[in-house]
Enzyme design. Structure first.
Site, mmCIF file in Angstrom:
data_model
loop_
_atom_site.group_PDB
_atom_site.id
_atom_site.type_symbol
_atom_site.label_atom_id
_atom_site.label_comp_id
_atom_site.label_asym_id
_atom_site.label_seq_id
_atom_site.Cartn_x
_atom_site.Cartn_y
_atom_site.Cartn_z
ATOM 1 N N VAL A 254 0.835 -1.205 0.000
ATOM 2 C CA VAL A 254 0.000 0.000 0.000
ATOM 3 C C VAL A 254 0.868 1.253 0.000
ATOM 4 C CG1 VAL A 254 -1.788 1.294 1.216
ATOM 5 C CG2 VAL A 254 -1.875 -1.201 1.182
ATOM 6 N N LYS B 246 -6.054 -1.034 10.923
ATOM 7 C CA LYS B 246 -7.267 -1.479 11.623
ATOM 8 C C LYS B 246 -6.959 -2.071 12.983
ATOM 9 C CE LYS B 246 -7.080 -5.783 8.981
ATOM 10 N NZ LYS B 246 -5.975 -5.329 8.105
ATOM 11 N N VAL C 71 -10.953 0.003 6.840
ATOM 12 C CA VAL C 71 -12.048 -0.947 6.624
ATOM 13 C C VAL C 71 -12.429 -0.953 5.153
ATOM 14 C CG1 VAL C 71 -14.434 -1.556 7.190
ATOM 15 C CG2 VAL C 71 -12.950 -0.564 8.952
ATOM 16 N N ILE D 174 -13.509 0.984 -0.655
ATOM 17 C CA ILE D 174 -14.930 1.262 -0.466
ATOM 18 C C ILE D 174 -15.106 2.399 0.535
ATOM 19 C CG2 ILE D 174 -17.145 0.325 0.287
ATOM 20 C CD1 ILE D 174 -16.075 -2.455 -0.394
ATOM 21 N N GLY E 147 -2.861 -15.317 -4.314
ATOM 22 C CA GLY E 147 -2.401 -14.172 -3.531
ATOM 23 C C GLY E 147 -3.460 -13.527 -2.671
ATOM 24 N N GLU F 110 -2.773 -15.012 2.960
ATOM 25 C CA GLU F 110 -1.391 -14.971 3.424
ATOM 26 C C GLU F 110 -0.890 -16.389 3.673
ATOM 27 O OE1 GLU F 110 0.316 -12.253 3.626
ATOM 28 O OE2 GLU F 110 -1.295 -10.764 3.396
ATOM 29 N N LYS G 65 -12.424 -4.875 12.232
ATOM 30 C CA LYS G 65 -13.208 -3.951 11.420
ATOM 31 C C LYS G 65 -14.605 -3.751 12.009
ATOM 32 C CE LYS G 65 -10.570 -5.284 7.346
ATOM 33 N NZ LYS G 65 -10.538 -6.105 6.107
ATOM 34 N N GLY H 1 -6.080 -4.902 -1.776
ATOM 35 C CA GLY H 1 -5.232 -4.548 -2.907
ATOM 36 C C GLY H 1 -4.456 -3.277 -2.643
#
Length: 436
Positions: free
Chosen positions: A17, A106, A133, A137, A188, A191, A206, A309
């Site tokens: 990220v 989170k 979260v 979105i 992927g 984990e 979350k 992602g």
């Protein structure tokens, strides 16, 4: 050409990220400046190992191992380190230095949210966390701002993409949990150690964040009832499909009345549940996430999209960054959290829900009568019953759907059924949620 003032941005972490956040900040610097009214200057990226291989090639001059010095030279700090420590210490240091903070952590918010929000409010700093979260979105800002004047009654959320991919694959292909998890790992989505996902820990964190926001009260992660999907079988998923349901791991945040005292309380819980195929959440496939919100005035609302992602999560981080930078340009203190309601969090046994119970029983006269007696003894009403009989084994399978009842009464009913001499085994127990 317009000359913009600069807002110094320090980035902590350059994983999947963080590296995308840095790339977008550098590539879209001019466009972002026009949106903010100031130039977002990435002054440094704190990493553990500057020589490590990354998804995005980053300017070596920006990489540093001195996170503390970077924080002191930043107006806005983006924390994408993850975990509790040193993230907690670094965020508190950033707030204490007068910087605003954007985070996607989170675990940190679910465990130490009240402490961090109090520190930010004390100095007038902004702490934003849309990326914590459901990745891209937008759900945090709608709950925090758009619905702040409404009364949120219930949230049903698919907030973990890994488990949704696994359950969806089990539903569409008939795969076992083990095979679906193996596929998720290969692609992927899972984990190497999938415990946080399939054990429900990620979703519980979350749920704590969503419940705290929706009900304007502090809901610690320890108060979230958690069950993962490790016990969900291919037979359960197939049985659900035949009955018109799909199995989903749900994060449920609910405002309700305490059945014992009559007072208002809230519930936050995570578990696999049967969702009618007519419900919008049943159509959430693959690794996608969705959050279904029921509000008194606004009515039902659904937020849907990619729940994971690097670049998708980076989008949420940059949204917070732009909003925070605009506030710095216009002036004024950060937006404080509205968590003063102090509504009690109810234990799982005090909620009401419905069960779907599958029993293997002996096929002989009087069995249904004995089972009905157990339900009546615990005050649980049967809504529907389906029976299939095997002539060879002299066994029958009963699928019993209950009316809504107190969770503790339902659990006691299942325990009593397991001890009954006419019940060979309790093959499956799943809650039913989202009836429409």
């Amino acid at each position: 050409m317009i000359e913009y003032r600069s807002i110094r941005v320090g980035l902590l972490g350059a994983g999947s990220v963080g590296s995308q956040v840095a790339r977008l900040l550098l590539e879209h610097a001019d466009e972002l400046a026009q949106r903010v009214g100031a130039r977002l200057e990435l002054v440094g990226i704190a990493v553990r190992d500057p020589s490590a291989k990354r998804d995005v090639e980053l300017p070596a001059a920006l990489l540093t191992t001195d996170a503390e010095s970077l924080i002191l030279g930043s107006d806005i700090v983006i924390e994408l380190v993850g975990g509790i420590e040193p993230a907690r210490r670094l965020v508190l240091q950033a707030i204490g230095s007068g910087a605003d903070v954007v985070t996607g952590n989170k675990a940190l918010l679910a465990s130490h949210g009240p402490e961090l929000f109090a520190a930010a409010e004390q100095v007038g700093a902004q702490l934003s966390y849309e990326a914590a979260v459901a990745a891209a979105i937008p759900i945090i800002r709608p709950l925090r701002e758009s619905l702040a004047g409404d009364r949120v009654d219930r949230i049903l959320g698919i907030v973990n993409g890994t488990t949704n991919f696994i359950l969806d694959r089990m539903d569409t292909t008939g795969a076992s949990l083990e095979d679906a998890l193996a596929t998720a790992t290969e692609l992927g989505y899972a984990e190497a150690d999938p415990t946080a996902d399939i054990g429900g820990y990620d979703a519980a964190q979350k749920a704590a964040i969503l419940a705290s926001l929706a009900f304007h009260t502090s809901v610690p992660v320890e108060a979230v009832h958690r069950e993962g999907i490790t016990e969900v079988s291919a037979d359960q998923v197939e049985s659900a499909r035949r009955a018109g349901y799909v199995v989903k791991l749900l994060a449920i945040c609910e405002r309700l009345t305490d059945p014992d005292t009559g007072d208002e309380g809230v519930s936050a819980r995570v578990y696999p549940a049967l969702v009618p195929r007519s419900h919008p959440l049943a159509a959430v496939h693959g690794a996608n996430n969705a959050v279904f919100v029921e509000a008194s005035a606004a009515g039902p609302l659904m937020f849907y999209g990619a729940g994971a992602g690097g670049v998708q999560t980076a989008s949420a981080v940059l949204g917070d960054l732009v909003a925070t930078a605009r506030r710095r340009v216009s002036g004024g203190p950060g937006t404080a959290e509205s968590t003063q309601a102090e509504v009690p969090v109810l234990e799982i046994g005090r909620i009401t829900t419905r069960y779907a119970i599958t029993l293997d029983v002996t096929d002989e006269p009087g069995v249904l009568e004995q089972i009905a007696r157990i339900f009546a003894l615990h005050g649980v009403s049967v809504e529907q019953l389906q029976q299939s009989v095997s002539e060879e084994s002299r066994r029958a399978t009963l699928v019993i759907g209950t009316h809504k009842a107190k969770e503790s009464a339902l659990a006691e009913t299942v325990a009593a059924l397991a001890q009954s001499p006419v019940v060979a085994s309790v093959a499956s127990v799943l809650r039913v949620e989202g009836a429409v």
